[in-house]
Design a protein around this motif. Structure first.
Motif, PDB file in Angstrom:
ATOM      1  N   TYR A 186       0.838  -1.206   0.000  1.00 51.65           N
ATOM      2  CA  TYR A 186       0.000   0.000   0.000  1.00 51.65           C
ATOM      3  C   TYR A 186       0.870   1.252   0.000  1.00 51.65           C
ATOM      4  O   TYR A 186       0.682   2.163  -0.804  1.00 51.65           O
TER       5      TYR A 186
ATOM      6  N   ASP B 219       0.874   4.151  -5.611  1.00 49.66           N
ATOM      7  CA  ASP B 219       0.307   5.506  -5.632  1.00 49.66           C
ATOM      8  C   ASP B 219      -0.924   5.679  -4.738  1.00 49.66           C
ATOM      9  O   ASP B 219      -1.516   6.748  -4.719  1.00 49.66           O
ATOM     10  N   CYS B 220      -1.284   4.639  -3.980  1.00 52.73           N
ATOM     11  CA  CYS B 220      -2.503   4.697  -3.157  1.00 52.73           C
ATOM     12  C   CYS B 220      -2.562   5.948  -2.289  1.00 52.73           C
ATOM     13  O   CYS B 220      -3.617   6.574  -2.158  1.00 52.73           O
TER      14      CYS B 220
ATOM     15  N   CYS C 161      -4.036   9.609  -3.065  1.00 53.61           N
ATOM     16  CA  CYS C 161      -5.434   9.968  -2.835  1.00 53.61           C
ATOM     17  C   CYS C 161      -5.926   9.557  -1.440  1.00 53.61           C
ATOM     18  O   CYS C 161      -6.878  10.128  -0.932  1.00 53.61           O
ATOM     19  N   HIS C 162      -5.313   8.510  -0.866  1.00 55.83           N
ATOM     20  CA  HIS C 162      -5.785   7.999   0.422  1.00 55.83           C
ATOM     21  C   HIS C 162      -4.809   8.344   1.542  1.00 55.83           C
ATOM     22  O   HIS C 162      -3.662   8.723   1.283  1.00 55.83           O
TER      23      HIS C 162
ATOM     24  N   LEU D 181     -10.171   2.194   5.019  1.00 51.77           N
ATOM     25  CA  LEU D 181     -10.503   2.613   3.656  1.00 51.77           C
ATOM     26  C   LEU D 181     -11.809   2.021   3.146  1.00 51.77           C
ATOM     27  O   LEU D 181     -12.523   2.648   2.375  1.00 51.77           O
ATOM     28  N   ILE D 182     -12.091   0.796   3.539  1.00 47.79           N
ATOM     29  CA  ILE D 182     -13.251   0.112   2.970  1.00 47.79           C
ATOM     30  C   ILE D 182     -14.536   0.551   3.666  1.00 47.79           C
ATOM     31  O   ILE D 182     -14.674   0.414   4.880  1.00 47.79           O
ATOM     32  N   ARG D 183     -15.428   1.137   2.887  1.00 48.77           N
ATOM     33  CA  ARG D 183     -16.731   1.548   3.425  1.00 48.77           C
ATOM     34  C   ARG D 183     -17.858   0.854   2.688  1.00 48.77           C
ATOM     35  O   ARG D 183     -18.928   0.636   3.242  1.00 48.77           O
ATOM     36  N   VAL D 184     -17.616   0.562   1.419  1.00 44.56           N
ATOM     37  CA  VAL D 184     -18.705   0.040   0.581  1.00 44.56           C
ATOM     38  C   VAL D 184     -18.538  -1.452   0.296  1.00 44.56           C
ATOM     39  O   VAL D 184     -19.404  -2.249   0.626  1.00 44.56           O
ATOM     40  N   ARG D 185     -17.375  -1.838  -0.280  1.00 43.48           N
ATOM     41  CA  ARG D 185     -17.206  -3.224  -0.762  1.00 43.48           C
ATOM     42  C   ARG D 185     -16.582  -4.082   0.321  1.00 43.48           C
ATOM     43  O   ARG D 185     -15.382  -4.324   0.323  1.00 43.48           O
TER      44      ARG D 185
ATOM     45  N   PHE E 192     -13.733  -4.255  -7.942  1.00 41.64           N
ATOM     46  CA  PHE E 192     -13.743  -2.792  -8.034  1.00 41.64           C
ATOM     47  C   PHE E 192     -12.345  -2.259  -8.353  1.00 41.64           C
ATOM     48  O   PHE E 192     -12.154  -1.498  -9.311  1.00 41.64           O
ATOM     49  N   LEU E 193     -11.341  -2.688  -7.577  1.00 41.13           N
ATOM     50  CA  LEU E 193      -9.985  -2.161  -7.765  1.00 41.13           C
ATOM     51  C   LEU E 193      -9.426  -2.559  -9.138  1.00 41.13           C
ATOM     52  O   LEU E 193      -8.632  -1.826  -9.728  1.00 41.13           O
TER      53      LEU E 193
ATOM     54  N   ARG F  57      -9.439   4.957 -11.581  1.00 39.94           N
ATOM     55  CA  ARG F  57      -8.500   5.584 -10.640  1.00 39.94           C
ATOM     56  C   ARG F  57      -7.584   4.555  -9.970  1.00 39.94           C
ATOM     57  O   ARG F  57      -6.606   4.920  -9.318  1.00 39.94           O
ATOM     58  N   HIS F  58      -7.918   3.295 -10.101  1.00 44.71           N
ATOM     59  CA  HIS F  58      -7.138   2.242  -9.444  1.00 44.71           C
ATOM     60  C   HIS F  58      -6.401   1.379 -10.444  1.00 44.71           C
ATOM     61  O   HIS F  58      -6.222   0.193 -10.230  1.00 44.71           O
TER      62      HIS F  58
ATOM     63  N   LEU G 110      -2.106  -7.044  -0.113  1.00 45.24           N
ATOM     64  CA  LEU G 110      -2.722  -5.715  -0.061  1.00 45.24           C
ATOM     65  C   LEU G 110      -4.198  -5.823   0.352  1.00 45.24           C
ATOM     66  O   LEU G 110      -4.658  -5.077   1.232  1.00 45.24           O
TER      67      LEU G 110
ATOM     68  N   LEU H 166      -5.977  -4.238   3.613  1.00 48.07           N
ATOM     69  CA  LEU H 166      -7.131  -3.327   3.563  1.00 48.07           C
ATOM     70  C   LEU H 166      -8.287  -3.859   4.409  1.00 48.07           C
ATOM     71  O   LEU H 166      -8.972  -3.103   5.092  1.00 48.07           O
TER      72      LEU H 166
HETATM   73  C1  HEC Z   1      -6.586   8.915  -8.159  1.00 43.06           C
HETATM   74  C2  HEC Z   1      -6.957   8.768  -6.754  1.00 43.06           C
HETATM   75  C3  HEC Z   1      -6.893   7.361  -6.169  1.00 43.06           C
HETATM   76  C4  HEC Z   1      -5.822   6.517  -6.132  1.00 43.06           C
HETATM   77  C5  HEC Z   1      -4.446   6.724  -6.713  1.00 43.06           C
HETATM   78  C6  HEC Z   1      -6.251   5.356  -5.395  1.00 43.06           C
HETATM   79  N1  HEC Z   1      -7.547   5.495  -4.986  1.00 43.06           N
HETATM   80 FE1  HEC Z   1      -8.612   4.175  -3.897  1.00 43.06          FE
HETATM   81  N2  HEC Z   1     -10.278   5.362  -4.098  1.00 43.06           N
HETATM   82  C7  HEC Z   1     -10.312   6.589  -4.709  1.00 43.06           C
HETATM   83  C8  HEC Z   1     -11.688   7.088  -4.661  1.00 43.06           C
HETATM   84  C9  HEC Z   1     -12.159   8.414  -5.223  1.00 43.06           C
HETATM   85  C10 HEC Z   1     -12.448   6.104  -3.977  1.00 43.06           C
HETATM   86  C11 HEC Z   1     -13.955   6.104  -3.693  1.00 43.06           C
HETATM   87  C12 HEC Z   1     -14.633   5.497  -4.907  1.00 43.06           C
HETATM   88  C13 HEC Z   1     -15.896   4.738  -4.666  1.00 43.06           C
HETATM   89  O1  HEC Z   1     -16.133   4.209  -3.568  1.00 43.06           O
HETATM   90  O2  HEC Z   1     -16.636   4.602  -5.631  1.00 43.06           O
HETATM   91  C14 HEC Z   1     -11.529   5.051  -3.616  1.00 43.06           C
HETATM   92  C15 HEC Z   1     -11.872   3.939  -2.911  1.00 43.06           C
HETATM   93  C16 HEC Z   1     -10.994   2.999  -2.441  1.00 43.06           C
HETATM   94  C17 HEC Z   1     -11.333   1.950  -1.521  1.00 43.06           C
HETATM   95  C18 HEC Z   1     -12.668   1.764  -0.826  1.00 43.06           C
HETATM   96  C19 HEC Z   1     -13.588   0.865  -1.567  1.00 43.06           C
HETATM   97  C20 HEC Z   1     -14.852   0.642  -0.814  1.00 43.06           C
HETATM   98  O3  HEC Z   1     -15.556  -0.292  -1.195  1.00 43.06           O
HETATM   99  O4  HEC Z   1     -15.197   1.336   0.137  1.00 43.06           O
HETATM  100  C21 HEC Z   1     -10.205   1.227  -1.317  1.00 43.06           C
HETATM  101  C22 HEC Z   1     -10.060   0.023  -0.406  1.00 43.06           C
HETATM  102  C23 HEC Z   1      -9.161   1.818  -2.110  1.00 43.06           C
HETATM  103  N3  HEC Z   1      -9.671   2.891  -2.783  1.00 43.06           N
HETATM  104  C24 HEC Z   1      -7.877   1.352  -2.147  1.00 43.06           C
HETATM  105  C25 HEC Z   1      -6.889   1.906  -2.939  1.00 43.06           C
HETATM  106  C26 HEC Z   1      -5.587   1.307  -3.107  1.00 43.06           C
HETATM  107  C27 HEC Z   1      -5.118   0.025  -2.450  1.00 43.06           C
HETATM  108  C28 HEC Z   1      -4.884   2.106  -3.952  1.00 43.06           C
HETATM  109  C29 HEC Z   1      -3.492   1.900  -4.487  1.00 43.06           C
HETATM  110  C30 HEC Z   1      -3.281   0.699  -5.273  1.00 43.06           C
HETATM  111  C31 HEC Z   1      -5.767   3.215  -4.311  1.00 43.06           C
HETATM  112  N4  HEC Z   1      -6.970   3.049  -3.680  1.00 43.06           N
HETATM  113  C32 HEC Z   1      -5.431   4.262  -5.125  1.00 43.06           C
HETATM  114  C33 HEC Z   1      -9.235   7.236  -5.278  1.00 43.06           C
HETATM  115  C34 HEC Z   1      -7.983   6.702  -5.453  1.00 43.06           C
END
Ligand code: HEC
Length: 117
Positions: free
Chosen positions: A45, A49-50, A53-54, A71-75, A84-85, A90-91, A105, A109
């Protein structure tokens, strides 16, 4: 004849004790490897690049200690999260991470708190 019976009982007891030892060994090890997976997942993580944004990993650790949602609120289902990822624009770095690192990872999470109190 008596001795033979006693030896049979002893043999059964030894087998049982051995089975218990193997069971303890295996169950102990799987707990340890699970914990190692979570630890490695945190590194995965933090090294991608996580955190662009996080929240940073050390902040997420503090949240876990305070029993606050990570981080996890929905899935909340692992398969939904992977889906989803793997498909979200964005992922897109997620699919470039090796399969083993991805598993760690996901374990990381999911080790963070997933449901608000
Ligand atoms: C460009 C910005 C960005 C990057 C980079 C990014 N995320 Fe996210 N991520 C988001 C956004 C915006 C959401 C909310 C989207 C949604 O729930 O539809 C999110 C949601 C999530 C969630 C929550 C899903 C849920 O069901 O609640 C997880 C876990 C997560 N990201 C993990 C990661 C991980 C691990 C990485 C790195 C590999 C990463 N993100 C990189 C923007 C980003």
């Amino acid at each position: 004849m008596k001795l033979r019976r006693a030896l049979q009982v002893l043999a059964v007891l030894l087998l049982f004790a051995f089975a218990v030892m193997v069971w303890f060994y295996l169950s102990g090890r799987s707990v340890v490897s699970q914990r190692e997976g979570v630890q490695r997942g945190e590194e995965v993580y933090a090294s991608h690049d996580c955190t662009d944004c996080h929240l940073a990993a050390h902040i997420l650790k503090q949240k876990r200690e305070k029993n606050e949602v990570g981080l996890i609120r929905v899935r909340k289902n692992a398969a939904d999260l992977v889906q989803f990822l793997s498909s979200d624009e964005r992922h897109k770095t997620f699919v470039m991470i090796s399969a083993g690192d991805r598993d760690d990872l996901i374990a990381y999470l999911r080790s963070l708190v997933m449901t608000a109190k």
